[in-house]
Design an enzyme around this catalytic site. Structure first.
Site, short mmCIF file in Angstrom:
data_model
loop_
_atom_site.label_atom_id
_atom_site.label_comp_id
_atom_site.label_asym_id
_atom_site.label_seq_id
_atom_site.Cartn_x
_atom_site.Cartn_y
_atom_site.Cartn_z
N HIS A 1 0.26 0.90 -9.82
CA HIS A 1 -0.61 0.05 -9.00
C HIS A 1 -1.10 -1.14 -9.84
O HIS A 1 -2.29 -1.47 -9.88
CB HIS A 1 -1.80 0.85 -8.47
CG HIS A 1 -2.39 0.27 -7.21
ND1 HIS A 1 -2.85 1.04 -6.19
CD2 HIS A 1 -2.58 -1.01 -6.82
CE1 HIS A 1 -3.32 0.27 -5.21
NE2 HIS A 1 -3.16 -0.99 -5.59
N ARG B 1 0.85 -1.19 0.00
CA ARG B 1 0.00 0.00 0.00
C ARG B 1 0.89 1.24 0.00
O ARG B 1 1.90 1.29 0.71
CB ARG B 1 -0.95 0.03 1.21
CG ARG B 1 -1.76 -1.22 1.41
CD ARG B 1 -2.61 -1.58 0.23
NE ARG B 1 -3.81 -0.78 0.10
CZ ARG B 1 -4.71 -0.93 -0.86
NH1 ARG B 1 -4.52 -1.84 -1.80
NH2 ARG B 1 -5.78 -0.17 -0.92
N GLU C 1 -2.32 8.59 -5.89
CA GLU C 1 -2.31 7.95 -7.22
C GLU C 1 -3.38 8.58 -8.11
O GLU C 1 -4.55 8.54 -7.76
CB GLU C 1 -2.55 6.44 -7.07
CG GLU C 1 -1.47 5.74 -6.28
CD GLU C 1 -1.79 4.27 -6.00
OE1 GLU C 1 -2.92 3.82 -6.32
OE2 GLU C 1 -0.93 3.56 -5.46
#
Length: 329
Positions: free
Chosen positions: A295, A238, A267
């Site tokens: 990601h 994370r 993000e």
């Protein structure tokens, strides 16, 4: 009366995967939004189940408005965007999909490490600009075999990374206070009871933990000051585990030699952040030392389908009054 399945974010049009799982008797609404306010309140209220990605935060205010909702399933592993206490208070079951991309994320972690340690992209870029085949063009490389990797978290993904690392000849250590005593003997890995002791002795440090109050900003100034000099940092867990300001300083000072990040606290990232700006402009001091991916460690066609199928099946189990497989609260 048909039950309503709401997919608030990420998915907007192609819902054939979910339709196949739920079948008749279910009304599936996919909105593809990034803000909860873009979805009318009556739709939120009508949902019997929510398949939640990670763009929208399910805070206490939103959860209190879910009048019909019986279950929220996180389409993925992390559930830090869901207020678990609020869900419990409102008698909403929360589940996740913890096992869909275990091997994929582990593969991606090792791919980041190999790319950095073997200079794959750096060599590619170098010969593109200067076709001289100079082995020393990107600096000194170190043999990977025999180096020490420290894993923070030894759950499904951490364990999968450990097995891969071992196959490459790395010496595997881990820190995980939530595993029972003696589990290290089963795995044959070296266990540390103190995280700072581990990172001060490891050539590579890799995160494989959920985002909690305990792990948020875990990699801060103090963390980096205790890392072995010129080590490699990897994060496919994370984003908010690693404080980007602290990483910037650690890379700038040379405490961290290289970093591979699939996740960031913001993000997409802020291009004005000094680390992101330097990476984006390929400033000389950061060139070949930082790799970012969007990601995407989990992502391939098979894992994407598996994740959505398992999330839909979990919601359907709850609506069919069966026990969910991966209940969080």
């Amino acid at each position: 009366m048909n039950k309503t399945i709401l997919i608030p974010d990420r998915i907007k049009e192609n819902i054939e995967i979910e339709k196949k799982v739920f079948g008749d008797g279910y009304n599936i609404i996919a909105k593809g939004c990034v803000d909860k306010n873009d979805i009318p309140l009556d739709i939120w209220k009508s949902a019997d189940a929510i398949l939640a990605w990670h763009d929208i935060k399910y805070d206490a205010e939103l959860i209190s408005q879910l009048e019909n909702c019986r279950v929220i399933v996180r389409v993925g592993v992390g559930y830090d965007n869901v207020d678990l206490e609020a869900a419990k208070k409102n008698k909403i079951i929360v589940c996740n999909v913890p096992d869909y991309g275990t091997n994929d994320v582990a593969d991606h972690t090792i791919a980041l490490l190999l790319n950095l340690a073997r200079g794959v992209k750096a060599f590619n870029d170098e010969i593109k600009n200067n076709f001289s085949w100079d082995w020393n063009s990107i600096g000194v490389l170190r043999r990977l075999s025999g180096q020490k990797i420290g894993l923070i978290g030894l759950g499904r993904i951490g364990n999968a990374v450990a097995l891969r690392a071992k196959a490459f000849g790395l010496n595997v250590s881990f820190f995980d206070p939530y595993l029972s005593t003696g589990i290290e003997k089963v795995f044959g890995f070296n266990r540390y009871l103190n995280i700072l002791d581990m990172i001060s002795s490891c050539d590579i440090v890799s995160f494989h933990t959920p985002l909690t109050k305990e792990t948020k900003n875990m990699a801060d100034d103090n963390f980096f000051s205790n890392m072995k000099k010129e080590s490699i940092l990897l994060n496919t867990a994370r984003g908010e585990i690693v404080n980007l300001d602290s990483l910037y300083k650690a890379l700038k000072k040379g405490v961290v030699k290289m970093a591979g990040l699939d996740v960031l606290g913001c993000e997409p990232p802020d291009k004005n952040h000094p680390l992101i700006s330097a990476w984006y402009k390929e400033d000389s001091w950061i060139k070949n030392r930082l790799i970012l991916t969007p990601h995407a460690a989990f992502y391939n066609n098979e894992s994407y389908i598996e994740m959505r199928e398992k999330a839909a099946n979990e919601a359907k189990r709850v609506l069919d009054k069966k026990s969910p497989l991966n209940r969080i609260v």
